[in-house]
Write a protein that holds these residues in place. Structure first.
Motif, PDB file in Angstrom:
ATOM      1  N   VAL A 658       0.841  -1.204   0.000  1.00  0.00           N
ATOM      2  CA  VAL A 658       0.000   0.000   0.000  1.00  0.00           C
ATOM      3  C   VAL A 658       0.878   1.257   0.000  1.00  0.00           C
ATOM      4  N   ASP A 659       1.910   1.282   0.847  1.00  0.00           N
ATOM      5  CA  ASP A 659       2.814   2.444   0.915  1.00  0.00           C
ATOM      6  C   ASP A 659       3.470   2.720  -0.433  1.00  0.00           C
ATOM      7  N   PHE A 660       3.920   1.629  -1.087  1.00  0.00           N
ATOM      8  CA  PHE A 660       4.594   1.791  -2.381  1.00  0.00           C
ATOM      9  C   PHE A 660       3.644   2.414  -3.395  1.00  0.00           C
ATOM     10  N   LEU A 661       2.406   1.917  -3.452  1.00  0.00           N
ATOM     11  CA  LEU A 661       1.453   2.428  -4.443  1.00  0.00           C
ATOM     12  C   LEU A 661       0.968   3.839  -4.101  1.00  0.00           C
ATOM     13  N   GLN A 662       0.890   4.155  -2.810  1.00  0.00           N
ATOM     14  CA  GLN A 662       0.549   5.531  -2.432  1.00  0.00           C
ATOM     15  C   GLN A 662       1.649   6.494  -2.898  1.00  0.00           C
ATOM     16  N   THR A 663       2.891   6.031  -2.750  1.00  0.00           N
ATOM     17  CA  THR A 663       4.026   6.834  -3.231  1.00  0.00           C
ATOM     18  C   THR A 663       3.960   6.972  -4.749  1.00  0.00           C
ATOM     19  N   ALA A 664       3.629   5.849  -5.443  1.00  0.00           N
ATOM     20  CA  ALA A 664       3.519   5.874  -6.907  1.00  0.00           C
ATOM     21  C   ALA A 664       2.449   6.872  -7.344  1.00  0.00           C
ATOM     22  N   LEU A 716       7.380   7.871 -14.605  1.00  0.00           N
ATOM     23  CA  LEU A 716       7.033   7.274 -13.313  1.00  0.00           C
ATOM     24  C   LEU A 716       7.885   6.030 -13.048  1.00  0.00           C
ATOM     25  N   ALA A 717       8.073   5.187 -14.070  1.00  0.00           N
ATOM     26  CA  ALA A 717       8.838   3.947 -13.905  1.00  0.00           C
ATOM     27  C   ALA A 717      10.270   4.235 -13.459  1.00  0.00           C
ATOM     28  N   LEU A 718      10.881   5.240 -14.054  1.00  0.00           N
ATOM     29  CA  LEU A 718      12.270   5.569 -13.700  1.00  0.00           C
ATOM     30  C   LEU A 718      12.370   6.053 -12.254  1.00  0.00           C
ATOM     31  N   GLN A 719      11.374   6.820 -11.801  1.00  0.00           N
ATOM     32  CA  GLN A 719      11.400   7.309 -10.413  1.00  0.00           C
ATOM     33  C   GLN A 719      11.111   6.181  -9.417  1.00  0.00           C
ATOM     34  N   LEU A 720      10.197   5.286  -9.791  1.00  0.00           N
ATOM     35  CA  LEU A 720       9.867   4.175  -8.889  1.00  0.00           C
ATOM     36  C   LEU A 720      11.046   3.216  -8.750  1.00  0.00           C
ATOM     37  N   GLU A 721      11.808   3.045  -9.838  1.00  0.00           N
ATOM     38  CA  GLU A 721      12.937   2.114  -9.829  1.00  0.00           C
ATOM     39  C   GLU A 721      13.971   2.479  -8.763  1.00  0.00           C
ATOM     40  N   VAL A 722      14.118   3.786  -8.491  1.00  0.00           N
ATOM     41  CA  VAL A 722      15.131   4.218  -7.514  1.00  0.00           C
ATOM     42  C   VAL A 722      14.516   4.520  -6.146  1.00  0.00           C
ATOM     43  N   SER A 723      13.201   4.298  -6.015  1.00  0.00           N
ATOM     44  CA  SER A 723      12.552   4.550  -4.726  1.00  0.00           C
ATOM     45  C   SER A 723      12.985   3.500  -3.702  1.00  0.00           C
ATOM     46  N   PRO A 724      13.318   3.912  -2.468  1.00  0.00           N
ATOM     47  CA  PRO A 724      13.688   2.937  -1.430  1.00  0.00           C
ATOM     48  C   PRO A 724      12.572   1.919  -1.164  1.00  0.00           C
ATOM     49  N   LEU A 725      11.309   2.341  -1.344  1.00  0.00           N
ATOM     50  CA  LEU A 725      10.179   1.437  -1.097  1.00  0.00           C
ATOM     51  C   LEU A 725      10.138   0.290  -2.114  1.00  0.00           C
ATOM     52  N   SER A 732       5.162  -4.086 -10.679  1.00  0.00           N
ATOM     53  CA  SER A 732       5.172  -4.177 -12.136  1.00  0.00           C
ATOM     54  C   SER A 732       4.176  -3.182 -12.707  1.00  0.00           C
ATOM     55  N   ILE A 733       4.393  -2.864 -13.979  1.00  0.00           N
ATOM     56  CA  ILE A 733       3.452  -2.019 -14.720  1.00  0.00           C
ATOM     57  C   ILE A 733       2.855  -2.867 -15.832  1.00  0.00           C
TER      58      ILE A 733
END
Length: 741
Positions: A658-664, A716-725, A732-733
């Motif tokens: 949930v935290d990861f997707l809220q961040t996304a 979005l994918a590039l930013q999520l790839e480097v997210s600590p979460l 996946s997308i």
């Protein structure tokens, strides 16, 4: 280690089989000539503490990396590129569109042995020939062994036969071994070559097309790109149009690529094509071993194979002289890859055909709503076949209301009577139930305990052979308890109907007839599907019982009755595609009844005979149902009127997903704020929230236009790839998702 001056300033950009959305820069291998550095070539490189096989994307002179830190590639596997520029560009475009790492997309396009670094060399093909002793036998020898005599006669006529030829003649390879053991035949290996085309292109003459078929066939243009929807009722002769369209392409010296949804259909399609054409034909599917698959791939690449038949990933087969692309049963969900590189073979086929400038034919009796919408809007050429081929009549569909009925293990008495009547007349019956196993679950009669999976939000399926409980979602298995784990009662019983249970019941009801079960469990082994269907094709009265595997394109000439045990599955699905899939599945199954000269009948058992979707489907047909659903989709702003993407996350702790997707969502809204043309929904639990001990959530992005959605997803994918979460979850997308679970 020294490097020749000619390559001193060159750098290699290489895509590696890792889940990172980027390529990697390397220095060329030592002592390599620049001419060997061709895009699409396979390269062995060091990566961390291991060695990987990557694909050379391009040769360049500058890098964003510090040149002093770049490592040398170790070797070029083969100077000839494994992927030509057309396939390389297609894979990179697809990786970009489906938000996949380029190295993972390219891996999908390569046979396993090439991924492992083996050179792309074509192996000799075994052929059977007569020895001197065999040639000396008189005609009519070996009369006591008809199969051996048939093989001897065939070898005397044709001089040599391949394994495919034996299959076509219906001669088991064990018979060939018998002749070898007697010293009458031998095996030689010949390397297939670009042999001149035989004088006779056809082994058998085409069928005469009906006026309706001819009108559709005449509209196909072989000299340019166009997508054709061949929308034809089951049994309307779509395959004959495919065969004659391929013939036109072959006459121009071109190749044909045909995709089918199931491995089980590949041998059937292969045999039909081999009977028609006197040219090399190969199959590509997961039922082949790695060597067989590579050989078929190389024969297609070198132009030896003129017709290539395969399942989803065969779309990436290299073609020396591409001429036509055909996708049979285009509506089938198996054309969409559900993990890793989540591409749609149907949609990518349109991109590939457009780039090659060749026609694409999409065939179905129940087209997907996206394809139907494109045809209605004029983006695809719409070819419609309403009549069945020859004298065949569409089956009569009977709705059987089972509310309040006393059912015998799921069967209404009217269904049992109809099955008995059909068998008594010497015909065959197909019983359809889309649930494998013996029963959907186990229940305690005293306390109501149900056998749930410990790892999923799902119930365990009861299997009898061997006896065990099996979760079809995470594959967890355990024994069937003798007593209820909750109240210790011995009154535990299977609840509901599965294909195994139906098989047992039907065998008890009709002991004089063979009952053949076709599902994932009974067709696990190689060639098991063909072996099971031998009795069906013999024409003897029998009962086929199975899942949706039976609905896909099979031709059963002697099936005159189809009984659908539970027509209600899909009516109340939480997936917006549920009603569409229900309609497709029911009509595909119904279409197995009454082919050729025999009239057919379909019985649909239902608790909801008055449901508007069921009524529309039965009274007015699939296209009326499609119009109804398309109208709903337009109102609710769902595909094909809008474009969807799902971001999925799963973790052993629900809060992490949930935290990861809220961040996304937060990042996405910063990139593109919600507005009427683009909106966000979620994070929400997946339809099955827990699966395999992992909690699954998703974020849905809905856009009126494709381009802004693609731009958003790329950033979005590039930013999520480097997210600590991102390190705490699997994510996946999925672009243009077919499964909303």
């Amino acid at each position: 280690m020294t490097q020749t001056s000619s390559t001193e300033s060159l750098l290699l950009e290489i895509a590696l089989p890792v889940p990172l959305r980027r390529c990697f820069d390397y220095l060329p291998p030592a002592d390599i000539t620049p001419s060997a550095l061709q895009p699409g070539a396979l390269v062995r490189v060091p990566f961390g503490h291991q060695e990987l096989i990557g694909v050379l994307i391009k040769v360049k002179t500058e890098s964003a990396q510090d040149l002093g830190k770049l490592r040398h590639a170790l070797a070029i596997i083969d100077p000839r590129p494994a992927l030509d520029s057309e396939l390389l560009d297609l894979c990179l475009w697809a990786a970009d569109y489906y938000q996949c790492a380029p190295g993972e997309a390219l891996q999908t396009a390569l046979p396993v042995l090439l991924r492992q670094g083996e050179p792309a060399q074509l192996r000799g093909e075994p052929v059977f020939r007569l020895t001197t002793e065999g040639k000396g036998l008189p005609e009519g020898a070996l009369k006591r062994s008809p199969k051996q005599a048939a093989l001897l006669a065939a070898l005397q006529t044709h001089h040599q036969l391949s394994r495919n030829d034996l299959d076509l003649l219906d001669i088991p390879r064990s018979i060939a071994k018998s002749l070898i053991d007697k010293g009458l035949a031998r095996i030689d290996e010949i390397v297939p070559s670009q042999a001149p085309h035989p004088a006779e292109l056809l082994r058998e003459q085409p069928l005469v097309l009906s006026d309706e078929q001819q009108a559709a066939f005449a509209q196909i243009d072989y000299g340019s790109f166009k997508t054709y929807l061949l929308d034809g009722a089951t049994g309307s002769g779509k395959t004959e149009i495919y065969l004659q369209a391929i013939e036109q392409s072959l006459k121009q010296g071109k190749q044909a690529l045909v995709l089918v949804p199931e491995i089980g259909l590949t041998p059937q399609t292969l045999q039909r094509f081999q009977r028609r054409f006197n040219l090399p034909i190969v199959a590509l599917h997961s039922g082949l071993n790695d060597r067989e698959r590579l050989d078929a791939w190389l024969q297609a690449r070198d132009g030896i194979a003129r017709i290539i038949i395969g399942t989803r990933s065969a779309l990436f087969t290299p073609l020396k002289e591409p001429g036509i692309l055909i996708i049979d049963e285009e509506h089938d969900g198996s054309f969409k890859q559900q993990d890793g590189f989540r591409y749609s073979a149907r949609d990518l086929a349109a991109v590939r055909a457009h780039r090659l400038g060749i026609p694409l034919i999409l065939g179905s009796a129940t087209p997907s709503l996206e394809t139907l919408h494109n045809a209605i809007q004029g983006r695809y050429q719409y070819l419609r076949l309403k009549a069945r081929a020859g004298n065949a009549k569409p089956p009569e569909i009977q709705l059987l209301d089972i509310r309040g009925e006393i059912l015998h293990e799921g069967f209404a008495q009217a269904s049992i009577d109809a099955i008995g009547d059909t068998l008594g007349k010497g015909n065959q019956v197909l019983v359809f139930l889309n649930r494998r196993g013996y029963a959907p679950t186990l229940e305690c009669h005293d306390c109501g305990w149900l056998a749930n999976c410990n790892h999923c939000d799902a119930r365990m399926t009861v299997h009898q052979t061997p006896r065990h409980l099996h979760c079809h979602h995470c594959d967890h298995q355990r024994g069937i308890p003798k007593r209820c784990p909750s109240c210790n009662s011995s009154k535990i019983q299977p609840i509901g109907q599965g294909t195994e249970r139906s098989e047992v019941v039907l065998q008890q009801l009709f002991p004089a007839y063979k009952v053949i079960r076709v599902d994932r469990d009974s067709t696990r082994n190689k060639n098991s599907m063909q072996k099971l269907l031998v009795d069906v094709h013999s024409g003897e009265p029998c009962i086929l019982v199975g899942t949706q595997m039976l609905a896909k394109g099979h031709h059963f000439a002697d099936v005159t009755l189809v009984v659908i045990i539970d027509a209600d599955a899909g009516l109340f699905s939480t997936d917006f595609r549920g009603a569409e899939r229900m309609g497709q599945l029911l009509l595909q199954v119904a279409g197995r009844a009454g082919r050729e000269e025999k009239s057919g009948r379909v019985i649909l058992q239902s608790h909801h005979t008055d449901h508007p979707l069921v009524q529309t489907l039965v009274q007015q047909g699939y296209h009326a149902l499609a119009d109804l659903i398309l109208h709903e989709r337009q109102i609710t702003q769902l595909p094909p009127y809008r474009h969807l993407a799902l971001i999925r996350a799963e973790s052993k702790q629900a809060i992490a997903a949930v935290d990861f997707l809220q961040t996304a969502r937060k990042i996405a809204e910063q990139l593109q704020a919600p507005h009427p043309l683009l909106n966000y929904l979620g994070p929400l639990p997946a339809m099955m929230e827990k699966r395999g001990d992992r909690f699954r959530y998703q974020l849905q992005i809905n856009s009126a236009q494709r381009k802004p959605l693609q731009q958003l997803l790329s950033e979005l994918a590039l930013q999520l790839e480097v997210s600590p979460l991102a390190k705490r979850v699997r994510w996946s997308i999925d672009v243009d998702p077919q499964e909303m679970g």
